[in-house]
Write a protein that holds these residues in place. Structure first.
Motif, PDB file in Angstrom:
ATOM      1  N   THR A  77       0.808  -1.217   0.000  1.00 18.57           N
ATOM      2  CA  THR A  77       0.000   0.000   0.000  1.00 18.57           C
ATOM      3  C   THR A  77       0.843   1.270   0.000  1.00 18.57           C
ATOM      4  N   LEU A  78       2.107   1.147   0.369  1.00 13.67           N
ATOM      5  CA  LEU A  78       3.020   2.298   0.296  1.00 13.67           C
ATOM      6  C   LEU A  78       3.723   2.376  -1.055  1.00 13.67           C
ATOM      7  N   GLY A  79       3.434   1.420  -1.936  1.00 21.40           N
ATOM      8  CA  GLY A  79       4.056   1.418  -3.250  1.00 21.40           C
ATOM      9  C   GLY A  79       5.461   0.863  -3.269  1.00 21.40           C
ATOM     10  N   LEU A  80       5.961   0.427  -2.114  1.00 25.57           N
ATOM     11  CA  LEU A  80       7.341  -0.067  -2.062  1.00 25.57           C
ATOM     12  C   LEU A  80       7.481  -1.415  -2.766  1.00 25.57           C
ATOM     13  N   SER A  81       6.477  -2.269  -2.629  1.00 26.96           N
ATOM     14  CA  SER A  81       6.533  -3.567  -3.310  1.00 26.96           C
ATOM     15  C   SER A  81       6.627  -3.380  -4.813  1.00 26.96           C
ATOM     16  N   MET A  82       5.775  -2.523  -5.373  1.00 28.32           N
ATOM     17  CA  MET A  82       5.776  -2.322  -6.811  1.00 28.32           C
ATOM     18  C   MET A  82       7.038  -1.611  -7.276  1.00 28.32           C
ATOM     19  N   THR A  84      10.064  -2.040  -5.952  1.00 27.63           N
ATOM     20  CA  THR A  84      11.127  -3.046  -6.015  1.00 27.63           C
ATOM     21  C   THR A  84      10.920  -3.972  -7.215  1.00 27.63           C
ATOM     22  N   VAL A  85       9.658  -4.271  -7.548  1.00 26.32           N
ATOM     23  CA  VAL A  85       9.393  -5.064  -8.751  1.00 26.32           C
ATOM     24  C   VAL A  85       9.911  -4.329  -9.979  1.00 26.32           C
ATOM     25  N   ALA A  86       9.581  -3.035 -10.089  1.00 27.01           N
ATOM     26  CA  ALA A  86      10.006  -2.257 -11.249  1.00 27.01           C
ATOM     27  C   ALA A  86      11.529  -2.154 -11.332  1.00 27.01           C
ATOM     28  N   LEU A  87      12.188  -2.027 -10.184  1.00 22.32           N
ATOM     29  CA  LEU A  87      13.644  -1.904 -10.166  1.00 22.32           C
ATOM     30  C   LEU A  87      14.339  -3.200 -10.565  1.00 22.32           C
ATOM     31  N   ASN A  88      13.712  -4.334 -10.264  1.00 22.51           N
ATOM     32  CA  ASN A  88      14.387  -5.622 -10.422  1.00 22.51           C
ATOM     33  C   ASN A  88      13.890  -6.466 -11.583  1.00 22.51           C
ATOM     34  N   HIS A  89      12.859  -6.013 -12.273  1.00 18.73           N
ATOM     35  CA  HIS A  89      12.304  -6.838 -13.344  1.00 18.73           C
ATOM     36  C   HIS A  89      12.096  -6.032 -14.617  1.00 18.73           C
ATOM     37  N   SER A  90      13.143  -5.366 -15.033  1.00 20.33           N
ATOM     38  CA  SER A  90      13.098  -4.698 -16.328  1.00 20.33           C
ATOM     39  C   SER A  90      13.150  -5.766 -17.408  1.00 20.33           C
ATOM     40  N   VAL A 100       2.993  -7.154  -8.270  1.00 25.52           N
ATOM     41  CA  VAL A 100       3.199  -7.480  -6.862  1.00 25.52           C
ATOM     42  C   VAL A 100       2.851  -8.930  -6.535  1.00 25.52           C
ATOM     43  N   PHE A 101       3.528  -9.455  -5.545  1.00 29.20           N
ATOM     44  CA  PHE A 101       3.325 -10.823  -5.085  1.00 29.20           C
ATOM     45  C   PHE A 101       2.041 -10.948  -4.270  1.00 29.20           C
ATOM     46  N   GLY A 102       1.808  -9.978  -3.389  1.00 35.77           N
ATOM     47  CA  GLY A 102       0.623 -10.000  -2.546  1.00 35.77           C
ATOM     48  C   GLY A 102       0.812 -10.847  -1.295  1.00 35.77           C
ATOM     49  N   PRO A 103      -0.082 -10.707  -0.331  1.00 33.24           N
ATOM     50  CA  PRO A 103       0.072 -11.394   0.957  1.00 33.24           C
ATOM     51  C   PRO A 103      -0.666 -12.725   1.068  1.00 33.24           C
ATOM     52  N   PHE A 104      -1.270 -13.227  -0.013  1.00 35.22           N
ATOM     53  CA  PHE A 104      -2.156 -14.392   0.127  1.00 35.22           C
ATOM     54  C   PHE A 104      -1.666 -15.651  -0.581  1.00 35.22           C
ATOM     55  N   HIS A 105      -0.417 -15.649  -1.013  1.00 34.04           N
ATOM     56  CA  HIS A 105       0.131 -16.883  -1.581  1.00 34.04           C
ATOM     57  C   HIS A 105       0.577 -17.804  -0.448  1.00 34.04           C
ATOM     58  N   VAL A 106       0.404 -19.099  -0.641  1.00 31.34           N
ATOM     59  CA  VAL A 106       0.948 -20.081   0.296  1.00 31.34           C
ATOM     60  C   VAL A 106       1.630 -21.180  -0.514  1.00 31.34           C
ATOM     61  N   PRO A 107       2.753 -21.682  -0.047  1.00 31.08           N
ATOM     62  CA  PRO A 107       3.390 -22.802  -0.741  1.00 31.08           C
ATOM     63  C   PRO A 107       2.596 -24.088  -0.526  1.00 31.08           C
ATOM     64  N   GLY A 108       2.832 -25.050  -1.388  1.00 29.63           N
ATOM     65  CA  GLY A 108       2.210 -26.355  -1.200  1.00 29.63           C
ATOM     66  C   GLY A 108       0.775 -26.449  -1.656  1.00 29.63           C
ATOM     67  N   ALA A 109       0.373 -25.610  -2.614  1.00 29.37           N
ATOM     68  CA  ALA A 109      -0.984 -25.729  -3.151  1.00 29.37           C
ATOM     69  C   ALA A 109      -1.136 -27.071  -3.865  1.00 29.37           C
ATOM     70  N   ALA A 244      -5.306  -0.254  -4.913  1.00 26.68           N
ATOM     71  CA  ALA A 244      -4.756   0.117  -3.598  1.00 26.68           C
ATOM     72  C   ALA A 244      -3.277  -0.208  -3.459  1.00 26.68           C
ATOM     73  N   VAL A 245      -2.772  -1.139  -4.292  1.00 26.62           N
ATOM     74  CA  VAL A 245      -1.357  -1.533  -4.165  1.00 26.62           C
ATOM     75  C   VAL A 245      -0.544  -1.176  -5.407  1.00 26.62           C
ATOM     76  N   PHE A 246      -1.132  -0.384  -6.317  1.00 22.34           N
ATOM     77  CA  PHE A 246      -0.410   0.178  -7.461  1.00 22.34           C
ATOM     78  C   PHE A 246       0.102  -0.893  -8.437  1.00 22.34           C
ATOM     79  N   GLY A 247      -0.599  -2.026  -8.541  1.00 20.75           N
ATOM     80  CA  GLY A 247      -0.058  -3.152  -9.286  1.00 20.75           C
ATOM     81  C   GLY A 247      -0.493  -3.290 -10.727  1.00 20.75           C
ATOM     82  N   VAL A 248      -1.420  -2.450 -11.219  1.00 18.75           N
ATOM     83  CA  VAL A 248      -1.976  -2.659 -12.552  1.00 18.75           C
ATOM     84  C   VAL A 248      -0.991  -2.213 -13.640  1.00 18.75           C
ATOM     85  N   ARG A 249      -0.877  -3.052 -14.665  1.00 15.76           N
ATOM     86  CA  ARG A 249      -0.142  -2.730 -15.889  1.00 15.76           C
ATOM     87  C   ARG A 249      -1.093  -2.981 -17.050  1.00 15.76           C
TER      88      ARG A 249
END
Length: 291
Positions: A77-82, A84-90, A100-109, A244-249
């Motif tokens: 929500t502070l835009g920091l996640s997006m 870091t994505v922009a900085l690292n995934h050109s 953004v990854f988001g807070p609702f992923h869990v391993p082992g699906a 709310a998390v600035f993730g749309v492209r």
């Protein structure tokens, strides 16, 4: 150093970091100290305000558990996640953009076969997804591992359902020899991020809405390619321009076509309306280090 004041404190702290053996850690910590100190000076931060900040961060940590990651929500929500994505995934122009990854992923699906229904009890109108995974050279990526997750028709992920003892709206697939990915899901809806914690308090205090546009999450991994963490958003959603998390492209907006009752893309007969999504994912090859 004694008799430290507001003009000398930053230099004193940086001196204490001078012997940090890891150069990257030293760089990050030094920059963090400089920017934090400059922030405090710029706003003339009071002791009471900083204590409020400490209490906010403490409450954020206390809200986290194995099913809730309030710090990721705060970063989002502070835009920091997006950022870091922009900085690292050109990526090259052909490759699918990350978000953004988001807070609702869990391993082992659950690992399911292509064509399976990921809903597993989650309520929502049927959605049939047909996708391809290929490289920037246009060649299909066979055997790519695809992790998919989404919220239900009420905007809740399975993690947000107390007492639920099985996965709903999430699964892991593997693309076939032609790079195809197809499965049945439920039509995503716009939903508010959780507002019952410190992040919600922040949003209310700053008069921000908590809504995310409808989307489905994907993580795609394959040897020789960069891991892709992304969403596909529903075209026409009211919150595409105010996520709310600035993730749309724009490149990640898909056409979720509404269809009347009848034959679905998988050949099944649907008694009621359903939806269909076709989408192509293009993976960026891993850059080989030069000798």
């Amino acid at each position: 150093m004694r008799n430290i004041n507001e003009d000398t404190i930053t230099g004193a702290v940086l001196d204490r970091l001078a012997d940090t053996p890891d150069p990257r850690l030293k760089e990050i910590m030094s920059a963090l100290v400089r920017h934090l100190h400059d922030f405090a000076r710029e706003v003339k931060l009071t002791e009471h305000e900083w204590m409020q900040g400490i209490e906010f961060l403490t409450a954020t940590g206390q809200k986290c558990d194995d099913k809730r990651q309030e710090f990721i929500l705060l970063s989002d929500t502070l835009g920091l996640s997006m950022l870091t994505v922009a900085l690292n995934h050109s990526k090259s122009a052909q490759a699918t953009e990350a978000t953004v990854f988001g807070p609702f992923h869990v391993p082992g699906a659950p690992v399911l076969s292509l064509g399976s229904d990921i809903a597993n009890g989650a309520k929502g109108e049927p959605l049939f997804v047909n996708a391809t995974v290929r490289g920037t050279d246009g060649k299909p990526v066979a055997g790519a591992v695809v992790d998919v997750w989404e919220a239900d028709a009420e905007g809740f992920y399975d993690l947000q359902r107390p007492g639920l003892d099985h996965a709903e709206g999430r699964a892991v697939f593997q693309t076939d020899g032609e790079g195809r990915l197809y499965f049945k899901a439920i039509m995503p809806v716009a939903y508010p991020i959780p507002t019952d914690g410190p992040v919600g308090t922040m949003l209310e205090a700053t008069r921000r809405h908590p809504w995310r546009p409808a989307h489905v999450h994907f993580i795609i991994q394959a040897p020789g390619y960069e891991t892709l963490i992304t969403h596909v958003f529903k075209d026409g959603d009211a919150y595409l321009d105010s996520d709310a998390v600035f993730g749309v492209r724009s490149s990640l907006i898909g056409d979720f076509r509404s269809q009347p009752a009848g034959v679905a893309p998988d050949g099944s007969m649907q008694a009621g309306p359903f939806h269909a999504l076709d989408f192509d994912f293009v993976l960026e090859p891993v850059m080989q280090a030069k000798p």
